[in-house]
Design an enzyme around this catalytic site. Structure first.
Site, short mmCIF file in Angstrom:
data_model
loop_
_atom_site.label_atom_id
_atom_site.label_comp_id
_atom_site.label_asym_id
_atom_site.label_seq_id
_atom_site.Cartn_x
_atom_site.Cartn_y
_atom_site.Cartn_z
CG ASP C 16 -0.25 0.06 2.54
OD1 ASP C 16 0.90 0.55 2.61
OD2 ASP C 16 -0.85 -0.34 3.54
N PRO C 58 -16.16 -22.59 2.65
CG PRO C 58 -18.40 -21.95 2.68
CD PRO C 58 -17.49 -23.08 2.29
#
Lengths: 148, 148, 148, 148
Positions: C16, C58
Site C-alpha cells: 500500500d 467457505p
C-alpha cells in the site's frame, strides 16, 4: 449511442507504494463500468447471461493509456460506451476524467460466448455466439446519466 | 537479449465467478514478471530506485491479448523481455504459456521517471528521465532461466 | 499432524502507499496456504469438491494478528495446519515468519458445505455437511515440507 | 458516538469461482469504511497524517464473522463506529447489512503510529503514539449519515 457515466472513488487500498493507483485496478474499474453500461441498457449481467444462454462477455483484448496518475481520495468520472459492434464481438471505450482532464483511457474487446460442452470435467473453453440484434439495439438510445 | 522465465501458479482468489482468471490479475502477473526481469538483470526495484534517483517505472500504455482462459490450479510459464528501449521509455513483452500454448500476451510501455518537486503537498506528478546506458546494457546478456 | 510450509514472495502490487503489505492481502495468502495444505493432504480443491459433492469450504470466521510489517521483496515462510476439527467445521492456523520471526498469525474457521438447492435463480445459500472421517485422517500424517 | 453509513456495491471482480464475495474483499471494504468514518469526523487520511505527524493507522488485529454470502449486484449497507479508544490504539466495528440482515461483522484494532527513524534504508518499523484527545472528541458527535 448510449453513454454511461459512473464515478469511481479511489480507495487507499487501490494505491501502490508510489502513492498512485496500482494500474491493474484501472482495468477492474473498467470492468465495473462495462457492467454498469450494460445495466444502464437494461442488461444486468446475471440476468443477461440467463436470458441469452451465454457464459459471459470475456475480454479478448485490452488496451490502456495512463496519462495522469490518481491518488487516494480522488474521484474519477468515467464515460463508457460501445465503440464498435462485430458479429460476435464488440469494443467498449472508457474515458476516465480527473477534474475534467482525461487521465486514463481504456479499450476492451469482448466476445459474446457460450461455454463449450465437451465435458464438465475439462478445462473451461468458450465459443463466440452471434450477438442478438435486440441486444445491440438497447445501446442505440441517447445518453443516460446517473450513478449505477 | 535477457529473457526471464517465471512460473505463476493460479490461485483460487485470482479467479472470477466464471471460474477463470479475472483478467486484471494478468496485469498484476505481468508487473511481477517485469520486476523479476529487472531483478534478474541485477536491478532490484527498491535498490534501483535509490541508485538512480528515480521514482519508479510507471506504466503509460498497456496492451493484452487473452487467448486461452486459465483456472485455479493451473501453472503458467511466463517469458519476459525488453522489447524496445527508447530515450526515457521502454517496452516489456510478456508471453504467458499454459501447457506450452501461448495463453496470454502482455505489452507494457513504461517510463523511467523522477517525481517532480513542485510541492510535497500537491498531487503526484512524474517526469521522464534519460535511461542510463548502463541500465540498458544489463539486459543485453543472454537468456537467464530460473525462478525469481 | 500435517503441517504444510509454503513460501510467499511479497510483490510490489501487494503493498500500500505506506510501503507495507496491504493487510487484506494476508488473508489471500492464508487462503492460498489453506488450499496448499489440502493439496498436500491429497485433496486438491477442484477435485475434492467433486469427490465429496460439496460446494467448498467457505470461511465463517477469521482472525489475524499483524505483528511485523513486510515489504516488497520480502519472502515469508508460512506454516499451516488444521488446529481443530468439528463435526462440519474446522479451524486452520497459519503462522507467517519473516527472517525466522513470527510476523503475522491467521486463524480461519471454515465449514464443509453443500449448496442448498432451493432454486438455481435464488441467492447462494450454503448448508454445513458432516466432514467425512477419511478427510480428517488425511491430515493426521507427519509434517510434509515443500513448495506447493 | 459517531456512526458512519456507507453503501458498498458488490462488483463482479470481487467474487470468487463460488459466485460469492471473495472474503478478503470484505476487509478491503472495512478499510474503506474506516477511512470514510474518519473523513466523516473531519479527518481525511492524507490530511490527518500530515496534521498529526503520523505514518498512519495500521491494523494490528482483525476479526471477521461471515454470516450470509453476498453476490455480484448486491448492495451492502455498512455501519461503522469506533468501538473503543485506548491510549495509542483503537477498535473499529463494522456491521455489513444485506437487505436489512447482518451479513458480515468486522472488528479492527488499529494503532496511531509514527514511523521510527532508525534509517531510511532499513525496513519499515512503526511505534505507537498517544492519540490526541481532540481526535477522539471528533467521534463523540451524533450519527452522521450519507455517502462518503
Amino acid at each position: 449511442m448510449l453513454i454511461n457515466r459512473k464515478e469511481i472513488y479511489i480507495e487507499f487500498g487501490d494505491c501502490d507504494p508510489g502513492g498512485i493507483v496500482y494500474f491493474p485496478r484501472y482495468l477492474e474499474y473498467g470492468d465495473a463500468c462495462t457492467n454498469a453500461l450494460f445495466a444502464r441498457a437494461g442488461l444486468h449481467k446475471a440476468q443477461m447471461v440467463k436470458t441469452y444462454g451465454i457464459a459471459g462477455i470475456p475480454m479478448v483484448e485490452s488496451r490502456a493509456r495512463f496519462l495522469v496518475p490518481s491518488q487516494f481520495g480522488d474521484t474519477l468520472l468515467v464515460e463508457s460506451c460501445i465503440a464498435e459492434w462485430g458479429r460476435s464481438s464488440f469494443s467498449v471505450h472508457h474515458k476516465l476524467f480527473k477534474d475534467g482532464v482525461l487521465a486514463v483511457e481504456l479499450f476492451e474487446k469482448r466476445v459474446w460466448v457460450a461455454r463449450t460442452a465437451e465435458s464438465a470435467e475439462g478445462p473451461v473453453r468458450f465459443k463466440g455466439q452471434i450477438i442478438p440484434q435486440e441486444v445491440k439495439d438497447k445501446f442505440s438510445g441517447k445518453s443516460h446519466t446517473g450513478r449505477k
